[in-house]
Design a protein around this motif. Structure first.
Motif, PDB file in Angstrom:
ATOM      1  N   UNK A 480       0.818  -1.213   0.000  1.00  0.00           N
ATOM      2  CA  UNK A 480       0.000   0.000   0.000  1.00  0.00           C
ATOM      3  C   UNK A 480       0.851   1.261   0.000  1.00  0.00           C
ATOM      4  N   UNK A 481       1.944   1.261   0.770  1.00  0.00           N
ATOM      5  CA  UNK A 481       2.680   2.501   1.029  1.00  0.00           C
ATOM      6  C   UNK A 481       4.020   2.633   0.314  1.00  0.00           C
ATOM      7  N   UNK A 482       4.568   1.524  -0.166  1.00  0.00           N
ATOM      8  CA  UNK A 482       5.897   1.579  -0.772  1.00  0.00           C
ATOM      9  C   UNK A 482       5.912   0.974  -2.180  1.00  0.00           C
ATOM     10  N   UNK A 483       4.785   1.018  -2.828  1.00  0.00           N
ATOM     11  CA  UNK A 483       4.672   0.417  -4.155  1.00  0.00           C
ATOM     12  C   UNK A 483       3.711   1.251  -4.990  1.00  0.00           C
ATOM     13  N   UNK A 484       4.130   1.575  -6.208  1.00  0.00           N
ATOM     14  CA  UNK A 484       3.262   2.322  -7.110  1.00  0.00           C
ATOM     15  C   UNK A 484       3.745   2.136  -8.540  1.00  0.00           C
ATOM     16  N   UNK A 485       2.820   1.895  -9.432  1.00  0.00           N
ATOM     17  CA  UNK A 485       3.142   1.799 -10.848  1.00  0.00           C
ATOM     18  C   UNK A 485       4.151   0.717 -11.173  1.00  0.00           C
ATOM     19  N   UNK A 486       4.058  -0.405 -10.459  1.00  0.00           N
ATOM     20  CA  UNK A 486       4.974  -1.514 -10.718  1.00  0.00           C
ATOM     21  C   UNK A 486       6.335  -1.378 -10.070  1.00  0.00           C
ATOM     22  N   UNK A 487       6.573  -0.288  -9.306  1.00  0.00           N
ATOM     23  CA  UNK A 487       7.895  -0.050  -8.717  1.00  0.00           C
ATOM     24  C   UNK A 487       7.806   0.079  -7.204  1.00  0.00           C
ATOM     25  N   UNK A 488       8.816  -0.461  -6.538  1.00  0.00           N
ATOM     26  CA  UNK A 488       8.926  -0.335  -5.086  1.00  0.00           C
ATOM     27  C   UNK A 488       9.741   0.893  -4.709  1.00  0.00           C
ATOM     28  N   UNK A 534       9.204  -9.471 -12.555  1.00  0.00           N
ATOM     29  CA  UNK A 534       9.227  -8.912 -13.914  1.00  0.00           C
ATOM     30  C   UNK A 534       9.867  -7.530 -13.924  1.00  0.00           C
ATOM     31  N   UNK A 535       9.556  -6.718 -12.906  1.00  0.00           N
ATOM     32  CA  UNK A 535      10.181  -5.396 -12.779  1.00  0.00           C
ATOM     33  C   UNK A 535      11.682  -5.534 -12.563  1.00  0.00           C
ATOM     34  N   UNK A 536      12.057  -6.480 -11.730  1.00  0.00           N
ATOM     35  CA  UNK A 536      13.477  -6.720 -11.471  1.00  0.00           C
ATOM     36  C   UNK A 536      14.195  -7.108 -12.759  1.00  0.00           C
ATOM     37  N   UNK A 537      13.571  -7.978 -13.538  1.00  0.00           N
ATOM     38  CA  UNK A 537      14.173  -8.411 -14.809  1.00  0.00           C
ATOM     39  C   UNK A 537      14.320  -7.237 -15.775  1.00  0.00           C
ATOM     40  N   UNK A 538      13.342  -6.369 -15.797  1.00  0.00           N
ATOM     41  CA  UNK A 538      13.338  -5.261 -16.754  1.00  0.00           C
ATOM     42  C   UNK A 538      14.345  -4.181 -16.404  1.00  0.00           C
ATOM     43  N   UNK A 539      14.453  -3.842 -15.118  1.00  0.00           N
ATOM     44  CA  UNK A 539      15.212  -2.657 -14.735  1.00  0.00           C
ATOM     45  C   UNK A 539      16.526  -2.941 -13.991  1.00  0.00           C
ATOM     46  N   UNK A 540      16.749  -4.160 -13.508  1.00  0.00           N
ATOM     47  CA  UNK A 540      17.920  -4.430 -12.670  1.00  0.00           C
ATOM     48  C   UNK A 540      18.821  -5.541 -13.212  1.00  0.00           C
ATOM     49  N   UNK A 551      21.209  -1.076  -8.429  1.00  0.00           N
ATOM     50  CA  UNK A 551      20.309   0.015  -8.785  1.00  0.00           C
ATOM     51  C   UNK A 551      19.642  -0.243 -10.137  1.00  0.00           C
ATOM     52  N   UNK A 552      18.528   0.428 -10.358  1.00  0.00           N
ATOM     53  CA  UNK A 552      17.779   0.257 -11.602  1.00  0.00           C
ATOM     54  C   UNK A 552      18.450   1.011 -12.748  1.00  0.00           C
ATOM     55  N   UNK A 553      18.014   0.708 -13.960  1.00  0.00           N
ATOM     56  CA  UNK A 553      18.601   1.345 -15.142  1.00  0.00           C
ATOM     57  C   UNK A 553      18.220   2.815 -15.270  1.00  0.00           C
TER      58      UNK A 553
END
Length: 722
Positions: A480-488, A534-540, A551-553
């Motif tokens: 609820x508080x640390x997640x938005x738009x697929x990102x933590x 999936x987010x981890x695969x895409x950005x990290x 860190x993310x891309x």
């Protein structure tokens, strides 16, 4: 600066106006990090880590002092009091440097880069960490704690002199400073930017080599590794238990159990309130560094839980329960998330701050709190003396065998434990009104992930629904508080979330979601884990060389994009991420997870083969990889979930670390699971009975309709010889 805190806000500084307001206020007042706020009223003109700070340094042609620490760090407090609260030192700093303060727990990316530089320059690291930088963020000198002035604490050169000397060098020898900073920047890039790529995949040699290395440095008297200080993470208990399971090597089991017993009997364990302090300053686990960290207690919970599973030792069960009770009472927010840490220091009755005062006792204090009989028993049990064992006071510990103590007191062992257990509750209530150590109340996604796992696993194995409920509440809070738009996000405090999440935030939270799925049987947690992966695969993920970057891309550009390649007090994000991929493979049968896991293991091939103990948590993934993990599917008829319990009791009795568990009922629930978990498709409760399917790589044994058959099927172990 017009921002105000609540009416009870007290500036943390000795520099006060007549009305008790702060004489100085700097930019850190606008931050939410408890550590940064501790420095918000220093006379130092602190900046938070920001482009503004470095642009100002460039415009004014000034070097940068980067000071990194965390809110419960004892020597950070000492250096603050001695140097950063000193008006003369602060004046020099303000006129000759741009000073930046960083909370290492919020910015592990910045901390990791400059820690590598300090270790390269000095051969050691720690906090507070102070690094001198050029305006282009490159380090040219650094160290940890510095006494304020020449001669203080035996130092030849104090912090004030060092500031002056380095500023003089910066002005007079710009070419040398540039060369030094360039060399250090290259070293950092070569140290942190690569993982040790190789083309080989793991073999059992990695497990044997890990055991041999731990065996060679093992303290056979006190447990853990030889020497001091002793950290709970220095000997990976869960690896030793797995190694024993696969090889029947009793020495591995004995190393694990001796360490668990010695740690829980020492002063590093809080016998009154539960939970472990940071580490022991001696080799006997007696005198701790008194801060308590959430991650230490999450990992210790899992150690003692698995120790209990593997041995049925009730003391290990007790410690597991006591840690989780401590977390519930002292480290859980009103919304159900978990706080980060508590300080080592606390106030004495005279108002002085001393390390450990809150946790220690005199014989007189015990006499006043307990009945005469109970006090006598407790003092004998916890080895309390008039002279004490820590600055005239007593750290409670249990160096003597309970049976011998009972005999010397002429009471039964049962009565001894009954009196001690009752006394612990009394002493907790007596201790609680004392001035408490400062608590860092920020919520970190990664550390909450570890503690969610600790609760979910404990709830599953011990059959305690309360633990599972607490894990669910904390997981929901993060979502609820640390997640938005697929990102933590990394950190939450005072209603604000901050900082892009790092690899360990994703890895630890994904692991927690997988644990939560197994404990709750709610498919939404598995689906959310897949979404985050999936987010981890895409950005990290490093698609070419394997593994994951910290860190993310799209993260802020730093000197290097680190790929964590070793475990510390916390597991590295890569270690946990690899095991997550292997677990997801077993759940979903999606071969893409195997390929990514293989690529990640190849990314760290050199590390795993040359020094596997540096990646002790990844060695758990290697053990999983080399095993034939059990895929357990238990199907109940509709409206008859209570009949699953006899099967779960058999599951709980067995130490089975390498498995995935799916418990569901026929009908819509089974269909929903089948979309994500193909293995459950077609499974049913035969003839209206609860039916268990024990599978390996999708190939299942005959369905088991009674708990005894199920127990035999899951008891088979894929062993290998040394």
């Amino acid at each position: 600066m017009k921002k105000k805190r609540d009416q009870n806000y007290k500036p943390r500084t000795r520099h006060l106006n007549e009305d008790s307001s702060a004489k100085y206020t700097n930019r850190l007042f606008l931050e939410s990090s408890p550590y940064l706020l501790q420095h918000a009223h220093n006379p130092v003109n602190w900046y938070p880590w920001s482009d503004e700070a470095f642009e100002t340094a460039r415009e004014l042609k000034l070097p940068v002092l980067l000071s990194i620490g965390y809110s419960t760090c004892h020597w950070c407090h000492v250096m603050e009091e001695e140097s950063f609260e000193d008006e003369e030192i602060a004046k020099y700093l303000n006129e000759n440097y741009i000073a930046i303060k960083v909370d290492r727990e919020e910015r592990p990316d910045v901390d990791g880069i400059y820690m590598a530089a300090v270790q390269a320059m000095t051969g050691r690291g720690g906090w507070p960490m102070n690094t001198w930088l050029t305006p282009d963020r490159k380090p040219f000198y650094g160290g940890t704690y510095f006494p304020a002035r020449d001669g203080d604490r035996g130092a030849g050169v104090g912090f004030y002199s060092l500031l002056q000397q380095l500023k003089s060098i910066y002005n007079a020898q710009p070419d040398n400073v540039a060369q030094q900073s360039q060399q250090l920047a290259k070293h950092i890039a070569s140290t942190l930017g690569k993982g040790g790529r190789g083309e080989g995949l793991p073999t059992a040699t990695i497990l044997h080599d890990s055991f041999a290395e731990y065996k060679s440095g093992f303290d056979s008297t006190e447990g853990g590794m030889l020497g001091a200080p002793k950290f709970p993470s220095s000997l990976p208990i869960r690896f030793l238990l797995r190694y024993y399971r696969r090889t029947s090597n009793r020495e591995a089991l004995n190393m694990a159990t001796l360490t668990l017993k010695k740690m829980a009997g020492g002063g590093m364990y809080d016998h009154v309130g539960g939970g472990f302090h940071r580490y022991s300053t001696d080799s006997e686990w007696l005198v701790p560094h008194f801060e308590k960290m959430l991650y230490d207690n999450a990992l210790s919970t899992m150690d003692y839980l698995e120790g209990y599973q593997a041995t049925d030792d009730k003391d290990f069960l007790r410690v597991t329960q006591e840690i989780l009770r401590y977390v519930k009472r002292d480290m859980t927010s009103s919304e159900g998330a978990f706080y980060s840490a508590t300080d080592a220091d606390s106030q004495t009755p005279k108002g002085d701050r001393e390390e450990g005062y809150f946790f220690t006792w005199t014989p007189k204090e015990l006499d006043q709190a307990l009945s005469e009989e109970a006090s006598k028993i407790v003092k004998e049990y916890y080895a309390v003396t008039e002279s004490g064992n820590f600055e005239g006071r007593n750290i409670l510990h249990t160096p003597k065998d309970a049976a011998n103590i009972a005999k010397s007191l002429n009471i039964s062992e049962e009565k001894l434990h009954q009196v001690v257990n009752g006394a612990k509750e009394v002493l907790y209530k007596v201790r609680d009104p004392r001035p408490q150590p400062i608590r860092d109340e920020k919520i970190l996604t990664a550390w909450n992930g570890l503690m969610i796992s600790a609760h979910a696993r404990s709830g599953l194995i011990l059959g305690e629904s309360d633990y599972i409920e607490r894990a669910v509440i904390a997981a929901e809070f993060i979502k609820k508080n640390l997640y938005e738009g697929g990102r933590l996000f990394r950190s939450y405090k005072d209603g604000m979330r901050k900082h892009n999440a790092y690899l360990d935030d994703y890895a630890f939270y994904i692991a927690a979601l997988l644990d939560l799925y197994e404990a709750t049987h709610d498919i939404k947690w598995l689906n959310f884990a897949i979404e985050l992966d999936n987010t981890l695969a895409k950005h990290y993920e490093d698609k070419s060389d394997g593994g994951f970057f910290m860190t993310s891309d799209d993260h802020e550009h730093l000197l290097v994009r680190e790929k964590p390649a070793s475990d510390g007090a916390e597991p590295s994000g890569n270690s946990v991420a690899v095991l997550n991929l292997l677990r997801l493979l077993e759940f979903t049968a999606n071969d893409a997870y195997r390929k990514r896991a293989d690529n990640a293991l190849k990314a760290f091939h050199r590390n795993l083969t040359q020094m596997p103990t540096a990646l002790s948590e990844m060695v758990l993934a290697v053990d999983f990889y080399l095993d034939k993990p059990k895929q357990l599917v238990i199907v109940a008829p509709k409206n008859e979930t209570s009949k699953i319990e006899p099967f779960m009791n058999e599951f709980r009795r067995l130490y089975l670390p390498n498995k995935v568990l799916m418990v569901l009922t026929e009908g819509d629930e089974l269909e929903k699971h089948g979309i994500t978990v193909p293995l459950v498709q077609g499974k049913m409760a035969l003839k209206g009975n609860v039916t268990a399917y024990v599978c390996e790589k999708g190939i299942c044994k005959l369905p088991a309709c009674d708990p005894q058959t199920f127990a035999k099927q899951i008891a088979t172990i894929e062993t290998f010889m040394e």
